[in-house]
Write a protein that holds these residues in place. Sequence first.
Motif, PDB file in Angstrom:
ATOM      1  N   ASP A   1       0.815  -1.215   0.000  1.00  0.00           N
ATOM      2  CA  ASP A   1       0.000   0.000   0.000  1.00  0.00           C
ATOM      3  C   ASP A   1       0.847   1.263   0.000  1.00  0.00           C
ATOM      4  O   ASP A   1       0.349   2.345  -0.278  1.00  0.00           O
ATOM      5  CB  ASP A   1      -0.902   0.026   1.237  1.00  0.00           C
ATOM      6  N   THR A   2       2.127   1.154   0.347  1.00  0.00           N
ATOM      7  CA  THR A   2       2.953   2.342   0.525  1.00  0.00           C
ATOM      8  C   THR A   2       4.067   2.480  -0.499  1.00  0.00           C
ATOM      9  O   THR A   2       4.972   3.281  -0.309  1.00  0.00           O
ATOM     10  CB  THR A   2       3.582   2.317   1.934  1.00  0.00           C
ATOM     11  N   VAL A   3       4.036   1.705  -1.572  1.00  0.00           N
ATOM     12  CA  VAL A   3       5.109   1.797  -2.562  1.00  0.00           C
ATOM     13  C   VAL A   3       4.782   2.875  -3.586  1.00  0.00           C
ATOM     14  O   VAL A   3       3.628   3.196  -3.850  1.00  0.00           O
ATOM     15  CB  VAL A   3       5.343   0.438  -3.277  1.00  0.00           C
ATOM     16  N   ASN A   4       5.838   3.446  -4.151  1.00  0.00           N
ATOM     17  CA  ASN A   4       5.659   4.447  -5.195  1.00  0.00           C
ATOM     18  C   ASN A   4       5.785   3.790  -6.569  1.00  0.00           C
ATOM     19  O   ASN A   4       5.812   2.561  -6.671  1.00  0.00           O
ATOM     20  CB  ASN A   4       6.667   5.587  -5.014  1.00  0.00           C
ATOM     21  N   GLU A   5       5.911   4.577  -7.614  1.00  0.00           N
ATOM     22  CA  GLU A   5       5.948   4.017  -8.969  1.00  0.00           C
ATOM     23  C   GLU A   5       7.215   3.220  -9.254  1.00  0.00           C
ATOM     24  O   GLU A   5       7.268   2.443 -10.204  1.00  0.00           O
ATOM     25  CB  GLU A   5       5.781   5.135 -10.015  1.00  0.00           C
ATOM     26  N   HIS A   6       8.252   3.374  -8.430  1.00  0.00           N
ATOM     27  CA  HIS A   6       9.494   2.635  -8.619  1.00  0.00           C
ATOM     28  C   HIS A   6       9.527   1.341  -7.821  1.00  0.00           C
ATOM     29  O   HIS A   6      10.509   0.609  -7.875  1.00  0.00           O
ATOM     30  CB  HIS A   6      10.689   3.506  -8.217  1.00  0.00           C
ATOM     31  N   GLY A   7       8.466   1.061  -7.050  1.00  0.00           N
ATOM     32  CA  GLY A   7       8.410  -0.153  -6.268  1.00  0.00           C
ATOM     33  C   GLY A   7       9.079  -0.044  -4.906  1.00  0.00           C
ATOM     34  O   GLY A   7       9.293  -1.041  -4.235  1.00  0.00           O
ATOM     35  N   LEU A   8       9.422   1.174  -4.512  1.00  0.00           N
ATOM     36  CA  LEU A   8      10.077   1.392  -3.223  1.00  0.00           C
ATOM     37  C   LEU A   8       9.092   1.994  -2.235  1.00  0.00           C
ATOM     38  O   LEU A   8       8.138   2.669  -2.608  1.00  0.00           O
ATOM     39  CB  LEU A   8      11.276   2.328  -3.387  1.00  0.00           C
ATOM     40  N   HIS A   9       9.359   1.760  -0.962  1.00  0.00           N
ATOM     41  CA  HIS A   9       8.520   2.330   0.092  1.00  0.00           C
ATOM     42  C   HIS A   9       8.678   3.844   0.095  1.00  0.00           C
ATOM     43  O   HIS A   9       9.791   4.366   0.126  1.00  0.00           O
ATOM     44  CB  HIS A   9       8.930   1.742   1.449  1.00  0.00           C
ATOM     45  N   ASP A  10       7.571   4.586   0.049  1.00  0.00           N
ATOM     46  CA  ASP A  10       7.598   6.042   0.024  1.00  0.00           C
ATOM     47  C   ASP A  10       7.632   6.566   1.456  1.00  0.00           C
ATOM     48  O   ASP A  10       6.611   6.734   2.115  1.00  0.00           O
ATOM     49  CB  ASP A  10       6.362   6.563  -0.714  1.00  0.00           C
ATOM     50  N   THR A  11       8.835   6.838   1.953  1.00  0.00           N
ATOM     51  CA  THR A  11       9.026   7.254   3.334  1.00  0.00           C
ATOM     52  C   THR A  11       8.488   8.651   3.586  1.00  0.00           C
ATOM     53  O   THR A  11       7.983   8.934   4.669  1.00  0.00           O
ATOM     54  CB  THR A  11      10.525   7.205   3.697  1.00  0.00           C
ATOM     55  N   LEU A  12       8.591   9.540   2.602  1.00  0.00           N
ATOM     56  CA  LEU A  12       8.104  10.905   2.810  1.00  0.00           C
ATOM     57  C   LEU A  12       6.592  10.955   2.985  1.00  0.00           C
ATOM     58  O   LEU A  12       6.069  11.760   3.743  1.00  0.00           O
ATOM     59  CB  LEU A  12       8.527  11.792   1.637  1.00  0.00           C
ATOM     60  N   ARG A  13       5.879  10.105   2.298  1.00  0.00           N
ATOM     61  CA  ARG A  13       4.421  10.105   2.383  1.00  0.00           C
ATOM     62  C   ARG A  13       3.889   9.270   3.548  1.00  0.00           C
ATOM     63  O   ARG A  13       2.942   9.664   4.213  1.00  0.00           O
ATOM     64  CB  ARG A  13       3.850   9.557   1.087  1.00  0.00           C
ATOM     65  N   TYR A  14       4.480   8.109   3.798  1.00  0.00           N
ATOM     66  CA  TYR A  14       3.922   7.151   4.749  1.00  0.00           C
ATOM     67  C   TYR A  14       4.780   6.934   5.988  1.00  0.00           C
ATOM     68  O   TYR A  14       4.422   6.137   6.841  1.00  0.00           O
ATOM     69  CB  TYR A  14       3.694   5.801   4.054  1.00  0.00           C
ATOM     70  N   GLY A  15       5.903   7.616   6.097  1.00  0.00           N
ATOM     71  CA  GLY A  15       6.761   7.444   7.254  1.00  0.00           C
ATOM     72  C   GLY A  15       7.637   6.214   7.126  1.00  0.00           C
ATOM     73  O   GLY A  15       7.643   5.531   6.106  1.00  0.00           O
TER      74      GLY A  15
END
Length: 141
Positions: free
Chosen positions: A20-34
């Motif tokens: 649920d928290t990955v971005n378009e590159h398949g990585l965890h989006d820390t800025l958005r979801y912590g």
Amino acid sequence: MSNTLRIAPANETKKATLKDTVNEHGLHDTLRYGPRTLASQHNNRSAIQNRLENWEQTQDDLKLNLYRNVYGLHAPVRLMMERKLVSQNPHFPALPQSNVHLDVLMGRDTTLDVSDFFGGGDPGPAFVDIHRDMEKARNIR
């Protein structure tokens, strides 16, 4: 207020995963979801903890739905309006307050809680300037 006549809270079906928290590159989006630990923290909660957190809201919904079925739509609407009016108390914001009126409307007037004995926490400052606090609450300068 939901339309169900549920006595106990429902089990939560939504689970937070890293998908649920990955971005378009398949990585965890820390800025958005912590950090990852915060994103997956919801999975570690037990079913009983979820029920206890939602217990009062579920009981209140049940009571309001029963009022609606027995007396009509005006009964829960009136009760909710009364609760909202009673909960807005602008007088003496610096003094510690207990809202007995809201306790009566919520049905908590016959129960004892820790806040009934210990005053609900912070006793407030030793010197209280009520006029300054009233002006601050009303934004008068």
